[in-house]
Design an enzyme around this catalytic site. Structure first.
Site, short mmCIF file in Angstrom:
data_model
loop_
_atom_site.label_atom_id
_atom_site.label_comp_id
_atom_site.label_asym_id
_atom_site.label_seq_id
_atom_site.Cartn_x
_atom_site.Cartn_y
_atom_site.Cartn_z
N HIS A 76 0.46 -0.91 -0.37
CA HIS A 76 -0.05 0.06 -0.02
C HIS A 76 0.61 1.00 -0.22
CE1 HIS A 76 0.47 1.08 4.36
NE2 HIS A 76 0.15 -0.31 4.48
N ASP A 78 -0.29 4.29 1.51
CA ASP A 78 -0.56 5.58 2.39
C ASP A 78 0.30 5.04 3.61
OD1 ASP A 78 -2.39 2.95 2.25
OD2 ASP A 78 -3.06 4.51 3.83
N ASP A 107 6.03 0.93 6.54
CA ASP A 107 4.87 0.75 6.34
C ASP A 107 4.09 0.96 5.19
OD1 ASP A 107 2.26 -0.22 6.23
OD2 ASP A 107 1.89 -0.11 8.48
N GLU A 140 -5.30 1.77 2.75
CA GLU A 140 -5.04 0.80 3.73
C GLU A 140 -3.95 0.82 4.51
OE1 GLU A 140 -3.22 -2.75 5.79
OE2 GLU A 140 -2.42 -0.25 5.82
N GLU A 141 -4.40 2.28 5.47
CA GLU A 141 -4.57 2.47 6.45
C GLU A 141 -5.52 3.02 7.48
OE1 GLU A 141 -2.11 1.10 8.11
OE2 GLU A 141 -0.45 1.78 7.63
N ASP A 164 3.17 -6.85 3.49
CA ASP A 164 2.98 -5.90 4.54
C ASP A 164 3.00 -6.23 5.84
OD1 ASP A 164 1.41 -3.39 6.02
OD2 ASP A 164 -0.34 -3.77 5.12
N HIS A 345 3.56 1.97 12.70
CA HIS A 345 2.77 3.19 13.22
C HIS A 345 3.13 3.66 14.65
CE1 HIS A 345 -0.99 1.59 11.94
NE2 HIS A 345 0.08 1.12 10.65
#
Length: 379
Positions: A76, A78, A107, A140-141, A164, A345
């Site tokens: 992904h 984003d 990520d 995706e997030e 991922d 994150h």
């Protein structure tokens, strides 16, 4: 075959591009050029329009020389926040971090650069490979919103590898949960807290009571529940007439997730009836659970590719959703593989160039393993 220097430079270059969810336009344009330069036919869909974002999902196809079916590789575009003005810092020990004020974006830049470098290395060395499909998704997030609205009739592959996953390279997640996000609004009656408190119906008090009634944490080995937000009230001297609870349920068993969300609603309904107030309750499906069997070809190809490279494998269940949840829902069997990202994150997020190289080598091996179990990679 994998060029570590090129891998590091591409990662650092892409990390400098801001790509918060629904704002992936700049990185999508760069990736589109890279895919076209590698010989792919590229299509951008209208997912961004549907979400009032500035960019769609990128789907790309490259004809191969071996195998009867294409393979899908996905990551992904984003990132989570804080993700503005990111800067990758390369350390002498091979680690790549941010400057500490933002996330790094490993990520899922780790997945993106591993896919690109694997393809680039195979093409430069003239190594035969499967037909390859690539899907770089938006949002995706945000509970896998980009892949949720993708047109899967474009995809020919029946098997997918989603890059991922955190942890040591060689790890693959073969199961992921159903995720429900819920909101409960408690509707009481406002009144002056000093002059006429008895005329009010305290929505915050009802919500607090409900929180004590709702089972939270790890409900069993497959299921978790959490109330993560509470908000309400107008002023200190007003009995609050509104209060909202927000939370989630996750379970590797879809049936258990349904049972848990129903139980939460029942507990809230019971409390509101006792308190004499109204409520509304709704939930959204973030993703649906799946389990890919160890014996499935998509897992066995990963196992043989890692064995070929001398890497140990480990198969886990994860409580995190990914685009693979939507792939499975749409008839594409996949697994999520580690791509060298760690402490995602957070502003402590990092990757390591040696782990990135290993992940890229696995991707290249997956792309070149034929149906007889023989691998042209490295020849």
């Amino acid at each position: 075959m994998i060029n570590k220097k090129a891998l590091m430079e591409e990662f650092c270059s892409l990390a400098a591009i801001d790509a918060l969810s629904f704002q992936e336009r700049e990185i999508a344009d760069v990736l589109k050029e890279k895919l076209i330069a590698l010989g792919f036919t590229v299509i951008e869909d209208n997912a961004g329009v549907r979400y009032n974002g500035n960019c769609g999902n990128l789907y790309a196809f490259l004809q191969g020389e071996i195998g009867s079916e294409p393979l899908l590789f996905s990551a992904h575009m984003d990132t989570v926040g804080p993700g503005t003005n990111k800067r990758a810092v390369f350390h002498k020990n091979g680690m790549i971090t941010s400057d500490g004020t933002t996330v790094l974006g490993a990520d899922d830049l780790c997945g993106i650069v591993c896919i690109l470098e694997a393809i680039r290395s195979l093409k430069e060395d003239g190594v035969p490979h499967h037909s390859i499909e690539v899907l770089f998704t938006i949002a995706e997030e945000m509970y896998i919103r980009g892949s949720e609205v993708f047109d899967y009739s474009l995809v020919k592959a029946k098997e997918a590898y989603v890059l991922d996953l955190s942890g040591q390279v060689g790890t693959a997640a073969i199961a992921a949960p159903t995720l429900f996000s819920f909101s409960a609004v408690f509707i009481g009656k406002a009144s002056h807290a000093g002059f006429a408190p008895e005329q009010g119906k305290n929505a915050i008090m009802a919500a607090a009571k409900a929180i004590t009634e709702i089972s939270q944490g790890r409900l069993d080995e497959e299921t978790t529940a959490n109330v993560g937000m509470i908000e309400g009230g107008q002023a200190r001297n007003i009995v609050p007439d509104l209060c909202t609870l927000k939370g989630e349920v996750r379970s590797l068993s879809h049936e258990k997730a349904i049972k848990a969300i129903d139980n939460i609603k029942q507990k809230i309904e019971k409390v509101c009836k006792e308190q004499g107030i109204k409520f509304s309750f709704n939930y959204e499906v973030g993703c649906l659970s799946y389990r890919t069997q160890i014996t499935h070809p998509v897992v066995q190809r990963f196992e043989r590719s890692c064995q070929f490279l001398g890497y140990k494998t480990r198969y886990i269940d994860t409580f995190g959703g990914s685009d693979n949840n939507n792939f499975m829902k749409n008839g594409i069997t996949g697994i999520v593989i580690a791509a060298g990202m760690n402490q995602v994150h957070s502003c402590d997020e990092y990757t390591n160039i040696n782990e990135l190289e290993k992940a890229a080598r696995i991707v290249a091996a997956l792309m070149t393993l034929d149906e007889k179990g023989e691998n042209s990679y490295g020849v």
